[in-house]
Design a protein around this motif. Structure first.
Motif, mmCIF file in Angstrom:
data_model
loop_
_atom_site.group_PDB
_atom_site.id
_atom_site.type_symbol
_atom_site.label_atom_id
_atom_site.label_comp_id
_atom_site.label_asym_id
_atom_site.label_seq_id
_atom_site.Cartn_x
_atom_site.Cartn_y
_atom_site.Cartn_z
ATOM 1 N N THR A 35 -4.274 2.060 6.341
ATOM 2 C CA THR A 35 -4.744 0.494 5.463
ATOM 3 C C THR A 35 -4.823 -0.481 6.569
ATOM 4 N N VAL A 36 -5.408 -1.166 6.171
ATOM 5 C CA VAL A 36 -5.775 -2.761 7.044
ATOM 6 C C VAL A 36 -4.085 -3.263 7.204
ATOM 7 N N TYR A 37 -3.054 -3.654 6.588
ATOM 8 C CA TYR A 37 -2.067 -3.385 6.704
ATOM 9 C C TYR A 37 -0.584 -3.510 7.228
ATOM 10 N N ALA A 38 -1.703 -2.460 8.137
ATOM 11 C CA ALA A 38 -0.669 -1.985 8.953
ATOM 12 C C ALA A 38 -1.215 -1.080 10.107
ATOM 13 N N ALA A 39 -1.118 -1.230 11.572
ATOM 14 C CA ALA A 39 -1.613 -2.091 12.795
ATOM 15 C C ALA A 39 -1.542 0.436 13.067
ATOM 16 N N GLU A 40 -0.494 0.185 12.762
ATOM 17 C CA GLU A 40 -0.331 2.293 13.334
ATOM 18 C C GLU A 40 1.053 2.323 11.549
ATOM 19 N N ILE A 41 0.595 2.794 10.927
ATOM 20 C CA ILE A 41 1.215 3.064 9.470
ATOM 21 C C ILE A 41 2.531 4.444 10.068
ATOM 22 N N VAL A 42 2.412 4.992 10.794
ATOM 23 C CA VAL A 42 3.638 5.729 11.075
ATOM 24 C C VAL A 42 4.876 4.869 11.735
ATOM 25 N N ASN A 43 3.800 5.110 13.012
ATOM 26 C CA ASN A 43 4.876 3.767 13.599
ATOM 27 C C ASN A 43 5.843 2.959 13.286
ATOM 28 N N THR A 44 5.229 2.953 12.220
ATOM 29 C CA THR A 44 5.801 1.194 11.350
ATOM 30 C C THR A 44 7.075 2.179 10.656
ATOM 31 N N LEU A 45 6.744 2.809 9.665
ATOM 32 C CA LEU A 45 7.406 3.238 8.836
ATOM 33 C C LEU A 45 8.677 4.213 8.825
ATOM 34 N N THR A 46 8.613 4.575 10.151
ATOM 35 C CA THR A 46 9.760 5.416 10.610
ATOM 36 C C THR A 46 10.864 4.687 11.218
ATOM 37 N N ASN A 47 10.506 3.311 11.118
ATOM 38 C CA ASN A 47 11.389 2.654 11.622
ATOM 39 C C ASN A 47 12.475 2.393 10.655
ATOM 40 N N LEU A 48 11.820 2.839 9.480
ATOM 41 C CA LEU A 48 13.185 2.119 7.825
ATOM 42 C C LEU A 48 14.117 2.767 8.120
ATOM 43 N N LEU A 49 14.532 4.717 8.806
ATOM 44 C CA LEU A 49 15.625 5.106 9.104
ATOM 45 C C LEU A 49 16.892 4.127 10.273
ATOM 46 N N PHE A 50 15.591 3.366 11.451
ATOM 47 C CA PHE A 50 16.768 1.883 11.835
ATOM 48 C C PHE A 50 17.616 1.505 10.831
ATOM 49 N N GLN A 51 17.045 1.150 9.802
ATOM 50 C CA GLN A 51 17.331 0.182 9.124
ATOM 51 C C GLN A 51 18.112 0.200 8.556
ATOM 52 N N PHE A 52 17.749 1.473 8.139
ATOM 53 C CA PHE A 52 18.453 2.880 7.028
ATOM 54 C C PHE A 52 20.351 2.651 7.531
ATOM 55 N N LEU A 53 20.634 3.120 8.700
ATOM 56 C CA LEU A 53 21.483 3.545 8.988
ATOM 57 C C LEU A 53 22.202 2.281 9.842
ATOM 58 N N ALA A 54 21.402 0.803 10.648
ATOM 59 C CA ALA A 54 22.198 -0.171 10.275
ATOM 60 C C ALA A 54 22.730 -0.498 9.188
ATOM 61 N N PHE A 55 22.701 -0.035 7.573
ATOM 62 C CA PHE A 55 23.092 -0.773 7.016
ATOM 63 C C PHE A 55 24.272 0.282 6.419
ATOM 64 N N LYS A 56 24.108 1.537 7.259
ATOM 65 C CA LYS A 56 25.581 1.978 6.768
ATOM 66 C C LYS A 56 26.762 1.971 7.984
ATOM 67 N N GLY A 57 26.084 1.877 8.672
ATOM 68 C CA GLY A 57 27.360 1.532 10.062
ATOM 69 C C GLY A 57 28.157 -0.064 10.058
ATOM 70 N N ILE A 58 26.911 -0.572 9.133
ATOM 71 C CA ILE A 58 27.469 -2.293 8.642
ATOM 72 C C ILE A 58 28.166 -1.563 7.443
ATOM 73 N N PHE A 59 28.360 -1.151 6.818
ATOM 74 C CA PHE A 59 29.009 -1.243 5.322
ATOM 75 C C PHE A 59 30.531 -0.428 5.938
ATOM 76 N N ASN A 60 30.431 0.528 6.754
ATOM 77 C CA ASN A 60 31.058 1.681 7.337
ATOM 78 C C ASN A 60 32.557 0.078 8.172
ATOM 79 N N CYS A 61 32.097 -0.437 9.149
ATOM 80 C CA CYS A 61 32.708 -1.367 9.990
ATOM 81 C C CYS A 61 33.116 -2.403 9.199
ATOM 82 N N LEU A 62 32.841 -3.083 8.382
ATOM 83 C CA LEU A 62 33.277 -4.124 7.204
ATOM 84 C C LEU A 62 34.662 -2.867 6.276
#
Length: 346
Positions: A35-62
């Motif tokens: 796609t012309v909108y993401a230089a490295e599509i796989v390297n971009t989308l695999t970071n969604l795991l960070f965001q999912f786990l971050a929300f999971k951790g924040i929720f558990n802390c609260l």
């Protein structure tokens, strides 16, 4: 590739929406082939795991009342994933700085959580300002050098220091502390003629330390495995690119080593922060108030929650009762011991 396995040919790499590339790094994944909108599509989308786990951790802390420093660390963990997402999507130098420096800052937060625990306010402030100074120095010097090797070395050094310090605390500080506690408790219970509580504490502490080591080994293995795959991705990049084009999409995605690095280091970092939360509660003597929930090593993620699960958070009286009982037991034992000694003196 096998003729029976359907595939889509790779498109030629080229220019995209965010061109030209201004970052000092460009990974083995080819630019703008999907796609012309993401230089490295796989390297971009695999970071969604960070965001999912971050929300999971924040929720558990609260929800379960973990220390604020770990809540802030999970926020930093989210910024790491977001910065990496933007960096790989754009390959712009400012986004590269957001990605790489947020890794340094989040590690500094864990550094503070590890080294400041149970220190005086003065010592904690000294550690905090020292880490702020270190972060400013790394930021300025890295921007001056623009050498990714410097960033990678500093990140590895900080991570190693925090990891080994945490292991030191667990083995050299926590284990002897629990042993001394058990010895005192055994002496008191022995005079009362009861060993049931002692056996329960022994079993609990042995189980906690065993599970901690399982978590550390599991998380570290995932992290180092991701680093190994990333290294192979760098060394054999030309070969991997040729193989990807030979087997086509979507199968070529499985040969994106830096994407595997994101997934595996994201999981490894989550394991480490979760272990840090559990270690903090145990060092605070809260083994009976918090527990590890990890049904399966390969199909679930560990979380630290209050004894009784989420209900304990919603029903404050349950937590208060457990805390009160935990505080009352030592007073009762000490009172019984004092009465027994007074009786002997008479």
């Amino acid at each position: 590739m096998p003729s029976w396995l359907p595939s889509i040919p790779y498109s030629p790499a080229g220019e995209g929406y965010w061109s030209p590339v201004t970052s000092t790094l460009n990974w083995c994944e080819e630019d703008y082939y999907a796609t012309v909108y993401a230089a490295e599509i796989v390297n971009t989308l695999t970071n969604l795991l960070f965001q999912f786990l971050a929300f999971k951790g924040i929720f558990n802390c609260l929800r379960h009342g973990h220390d604020t420093i770990f809540l802030v660390t999970f926020v930093g963990y989210f910024l790491v994933g977001t910065g990496s997402f933007l960096f790989h999507a754009t390959l712009k130098y400012p986004m590269q700085l957001v990605d790489e420096l947020s890794m340094i800052y989040t590690t500094c937060l864990m550094f503070y959580a590890t080294f400041s625990h149970k220190k005086s306010r003065k010592t904690s402030l000294i550690i905090a300002f020292s880490l702020i100074g270190l972060a400013v120095f790394i930021t300025a010097y890295y921007h001056y050098l623009q050498d990714p090797v410097f960033h990678q070395n500093m990140y590895a050094l900080l991570t190693a220091i925090v990891l080994f310090r945490s292991i030191y605390i667990m083995e050299v500080n926590m284990r002897p502390t629990l042993r001394r506690r058990r010895e005192v408790h055994k002496a008191i219970e022995g005079r009362q003629g009861s060993t049931g509580e002692q056996e329960r504490c022994d079993d609990r502490d042995a189980r906690i330390l065993r599970n901690m080591w399982i978590m550390v080994t599991f998380g570290l293995s995932i992290f180092l495995g991701g680093f190994g795959i990333w290294t192979l991705d760098n060394v054999y990049c030309s070969t991997l690119r040729r193989w990807r084009r030979e087997i086509g999409l979507p199968w070529g995605v499985l040969l994106e080593g830096h994407g595997w690095w994101h997934l595996m280091t994201g999981l490894g970092a989550y394991f480490y922060i979760t272990w840090g939360i559990w270690l903090r509660h145990c060092l605070d003597g809260e083994q009976d108030l918090y527990e590890l929930r990890w049904p399966s090593s390969f199909t679930s993620l560990p979380i630290i929650l209050r004894a009784g699960g989420g209900e304990a958070r919603l029903n404050g009286s349950v937590v208060q009762r457990v805390e009160a009982e935990a505080e009352q037991r030592p007073r009762q034992r000490n009172g019984a011991l004092k009465a027994s000694l007074d009786k002997k003196e008479l």
